[in-house]
Design a protein around this motif. Structure first.
Motif, PDB file in Angstrom:
ATOM      1  N   LEU A 107      75.399  24.687  13.836  1.00  7.16           N
ATOM      2  CA  LEU A 107      74.460  23.612  14.188  1.00  7.16           C
ATOM      3  C   LEU A 107      73.025  24.044  13.911  1.00  7.16           C
ATOM      4  O   LEU A 107      72.695  25.223  14.013  1.00  7.16           O
ATOM      5  CB  LEU A 107      74.605  23.273  15.669  1.00  7.16           C
ATOM      6  N   LYS A 108      72.187  23.061  13.561  1.00  9.22           N
ATOM      7  CA  LYS A 108      70.749  23.344  13.438  1.00  9.22           C
ATOM      8  C   LYS A 108      70.013  22.503  14.467  1.00  9.22           C
ATOM      9  O   LYS A 108      70.244  21.278  14.546  1.00  9.22           O
ATOM     10  CB  LYS A 108      70.246  22.938  12.048  1.00  9.22           C
ATOM     11  N   GLU A 109      69.129  23.139  15.190  1.00  7.55           N
ATOM     12  CA  GLU A 109      68.361  22.399  16.196  1.00  7.55           C
ATOM     13  C   GLU A 109      67.333  21.476  15.541  1.00  7.55           C
ATOM     14  O   GLU A 109      66.716  21.845  14.537  1.00  7.55           O
ATOM     15  CB  GLU A 109      67.622  23.373  17.107  1.00  7.55           C
ATOM     16  N   ILE A 110      67.183  20.309  16.107  1.00  4.16           N
ATOM     17  CA  ILE A 110      66.130  19.380  15.676  1.00  4.16           C
ATOM     18  C   ILE A 110      65.204  19.188  16.873  1.00  4.16           C
ATOM     19  O   ILE A 110      65.619  18.658  17.914  1.00  4.16           O
ATOM     20  CB  ILE A 110      66.701  18.012  15.250  1.00  4.16           C
ATOM     21  N   LYS A 111      64.001  19.666  16.722  1.00 10.05           N
ATOM     22  CA  LYS A 111      63.054  19.647  17.833  1.00 10.05           C
ATOM     23  C   LYS A 111      62.718  18.204  18.242  1.00 10.05           C
ATOM     24  O   LYS A 111      62.528  17.349  17.364  1.00 10.05           O
ATOM     25  CB  LYS A 111      61.782  20.359  17.390  1.00 10.05           C
ATOM     26  N   VAL A 112      62.653  17.959  19.527  1.00 12.98           N
ATOM     27  CA  VAL A 112      62.231  16.648  20.032  1.00 12.98           C
ATOM     28  C   VAL A 112      60.929  16.850  20.805  1.00 12.98           C
ATOM     29  O   VAL A 112      60.839  17.725  21.666  1.00 12.98           O
ATOM     30  CB  VAL A 112      63.307  16.031  20.960  1.00 12.98           C
ATOM     31  N   ILE A 113      59.932  16.067  20.445  1.00 12.37           N
ATOM     32  CA  ILE A 113      58.661  16.139  21.165  1.00 12.37           C
ATOM     33  C   ILE A 113      58.570  14.908  22.053  1.00 12.37           C
ATOM     34  O   ILE A 113      58.735  13.781  21.577  1.00 12.37           O
ATOM     35  CB  ILE A 113      57.464  16.183  20.193  1.00 12.37           C
ATOM     36  N   SER A 114      58.358  15.144  23.339  1.00  7.84           N
ATOM     37  CA  SER A 114      58.350  14.036  24.305  1.00  7.84           C
ATOM     38  C   SER A 114      56.939  13.740  24.772  1.00  7.84           C
ATOM     39  O   SER A 114      56.194  14.655  25.119  1.00  7.84           O
ATOM     40  CB  SER A 114      59.210  14.398  25.516  1.00  7.84           C
ATOM     41  N   PHE A 115      56.602  12.471  24.731  1.00  8.00           N
ATOM     42  CA  PHE A 115      55.332  12.007  25.276  1.00  8.00           C
ATOM     43  C   PHE A 115      55.663  11.166  26.502  1.00  8.00           C
ATOM     44  O   PHE A 115      56.117  10.021  26.365  1.00  8.00           O
ATOM     45  CB  PHE A 115      54.566  11.174  24.238  1.00  8.00           C
ATOM     46  N   LEU A 116      55.536  11.777  27.644  1.00  6.13           N
ATOM     47  CA  LEU A 116      55.926  11.108  28.890  1.00  6.13           C
ATOM     48  C   LEU A 116      54.658  10.835  29.687  1.00  6.13           C
ATOM     49  O   LEU A 116      53.924  11.764  30.025  1.00  6.13           O
ATOM     50  CB  LEU A 116      56.878  12.008  29.710  1.00  6.13           C
ATOM     51  N   ASP A 117      54.359   9.567  29.933  1.00  7.61           N
ATOM     52  CA  ASP A 117      53.189   9.268  30.765  1.00  7.61           C
ATOM     53  C   ASP A 117      53.495   8.057  31.629  1.00  7.61           C
ATOM     54  O   ASP A 117      54.627   7.583  31.655  1.00  7.61           O
ATOM     55  CB  ASP A 117      51.914   9.112  29.918  1.00  7.61           C
ATOM     56  N   ASN A 118      52.498   7.558  32.332  1.00  7.17           N
ATOM     57  CA  ASN A 118      52.805   6.485  33.291  1.00  7.17           C
ATOM     58  C   ASN A 118      53.125   5.140  32.626  1.00  7.17           C
ATOM     59  O   ASN A 118      53.464   4.179  33.290  1.00  7.17           O
ATOM     60  CB  ASN A 118      51.704   6.356  34.363  1.00  7.17           C
TER      61      ASN A 118
END
Ligand code: TYD
Length: 137
Positions: free
Chosen positions: A7-18
């Motif tokens: 498997l190859k990891e695929i980075k996930v970038i999360s933008f969590l705000d209100n």
């Protein structure tokens, strides 16, 4: 990054705000990957599992959009198990590996990106047949 051979990891970038959540996955780390089809799996009872097949040509990327689940992949020699969790890494699975998806939480939604249109002839549903196919390749 976990050290993985299949498997190859695929980075996930999360933008969590209100205002809520926005998650982004960029595919540079896995090279060329064209998506021709997506599907998503949800509402899987805790006792059930999915997958239990291999693809001869199909490449796929897996993400948990909600909840979590386990994915185990093998070529008969190397076996890797990863946990897919929402807001965390996704995984690219090259063609030619057996996979099982299990331990779905009630809320789990698994998104799958697929490099080809649906083709039932690309599936191998028997593990014994898969090992034979692998040997002959
Ligand atoms: P199946 O391969 O059993 O799903 P999983 O990999 O999660 O175990 O697929 C379930 C059904 O859906 C089966 O009848 C085939 C059909 N199907 C399609 O028609 N198109 C698709 O793109 C996919 C993935 C499945």
């Amino acid at each position: 990054m976990t050290s993985l051979k299949i498997l190859k990891e695929i980075k996930v970038i999360s933008f969590l705000d209100n205002r809520g959540n926005l998650d982004v996955a960029e595919f540079q780390s896995i090279g060329k990957f064209e998506t021709k089809r997506i599907y998503y799996i949800s509402n899987v009872p805790e006792s059930e599992s999915r997958g239990a097949h291999a693809h001869k040509k199909l490449e796929q990327a897996f993400f948990a959009l909600a909840g979590n689940l386990n994915m185990t992949v093998t070529d008969g020699c190397i076996t890797e198990t990863v946990e897919l969790k929402s807001h965390e890494v996704g995984y690219f699975l090259p063609a030619g590996y057996w996979r099982d998806l299990s331990n779905f939480t009630n809320d789990a939604v698994c998104l799958v990106l697929a490099s080809e249109h649906y083709d039932e002839n690309d599936y191998i549903y028997s593990y014994e047949e898969y090992l034979e196919w692998k040997k002959s390749g």
